[in-house]
Design a protein around this motif. Structure first.
Motif, short mmCIF file in Angstrom:
data_model
loop_
_atom_site.label_atom_id
_atom_site.label_comp_id
_atom_site.label_asym_id
_atom_site.label_seq_id
_atom_site.Cartn_x
_atom_site.Cartn_y
_atom_site.Cartn_z
N SER A 1 -19.32 -82.79 -50.49
CA SER A 1 -18.52 -81.68 -51.51
C SER A 1 -19.09 -80.57 -51.86
O SER A 1 -20.27 -80.27 -51.59
N SER A 2 -18.37 -79.78 -52.72
CA SER A 2 -18.98 -78.43 -53.22
C SER A 2 -20.40 -78.82 -54.27
O SER A 2 -21.29 -77.81 -54.26
N THR A 3 -20.36 -79.84 -54.79
CA THR A 3 -21.45 -80.28 -55.49
C THR A 3 -22.65 -80.85 -54.97
O THR A 3 -23.46 -81.41 -55.55
N LYS B 1 -22.18 -84.03 -53.27
CA LYS B 1 -21.99 -85.38 -52.88
C LYS B 1 -21.34 -85.60 -51.75
O LYS B 1 -20.36 -84.97 -51.13
#
Length: 253
Positions: A162-164, A166
């Protein structure tokens, strides 16, 4: 690019490759991406390369695998005697043009927002395996594209980031369309056409629909007995290769 068949680790298995090509045609694919290791282990390296080369002449993508490099360069000093013999036998089945074609294959290809290599994106020339999520994240971070496609592991797997930061992964169910959400980066290991090692004897490949942003992993039954018989009948090959094929199809290493 619309519907792309992702085919890897054919390993000179004519019967498996023929079955996968027929199945892919029925799936309406309009492009092929071959992710390396066309040869090694199997009895029909010349036939497999002829089919791949014909498809590449029509626009298919192809990258070099570690077995392809070994045959193109000749046996390496660190190889076991069995591996050296397999390389030498395979080279004897191929024309000089075939060997030159293998040698000229690139390690990676990028087409639109898709990255293709045999093993990974962080060091493709070293053919390091993606054993799990940490290796996958390293490869995802090294890839210049949203979608990365590899082989080498012989077992189908899908990872995402993910962009974060994760990460996640799962083993896909054959025939199920998986939405590739645009806010994630994706890494797919397409399994193996000619040498599955996940306990499922059917040949494995994947189909990526870039218009719909979905990926499906496919399993295709083929004539394993004939593939083994061809290995047994091939002059100069170790008869144990036929048994090894059967063992690996049952989940052996």
């Amino acid at each position: 690019m619309s519907r792309t068949a992702l085919i890897t680790d054919i390993h000179a298995n004519r019967q498996a490759f023929d079955a996968v090509l027929e199945h892919a045609s029925q799936q309406g694919v309009d492009r092929y991406a071959f992710l390396g290791d066309f040869i090694g282990y199997g009895a029909d390296p010349a036939w497999v390369l002829q089919r791949v080369q014909a498809l590449c002449a029509k626009g298919a993508i192809a990258v070099q695998g570690n077995h392809d490099r070994a045959v193109a360069q000749g046996p390496m000093p660190h190889m076991t005697s069995d591996a050296r013999h397999m390389v030498e036998w395979t080279r004897a089945q191929l024309s000089p043009e075939d060997i030159a074609w293998l040698k000229a294959l690139p390690l990676t290809r990028r087409v639109e927002d898709c990255f293709f290599a045999h093993a990974n994106a962080f060091a493709p020339e070293q053919f390091a395996y993606i054993h799990g999520r940490l290796d996958a994240v390293r490869s995802l971070q090294a890839s210049p594209c949203t979608y990365s496609f590899f082989g080498h592991m012989h077992e189908p797997r899908l990872y995402h980031l993910s962009s974060t930061g994760k990460a996640g992964d799962f083993t896909p169910e054959p025939g199920t369309e998986i939405p590739l959400l645009p806010h994630r980066r994706w890494l797919a290991i397409a399994g193996s056409c000619g040498q599955p090692r996940d306990g499922n004897p059917a040949a494995c490949y994947a189909v990526f629909d870039s218009d719909q942003q979905v990926l499906s992993f496919q399993r295709v039954p083929y004539d394993v007995d004939t593939a083994a018989q061809c290995l047994t009948a091939a002059q100069g090959l170790n008869p144990e290769l036929a048994q090894r094929l059967a063992t690996r199809l049952q989940g052996g290493q």
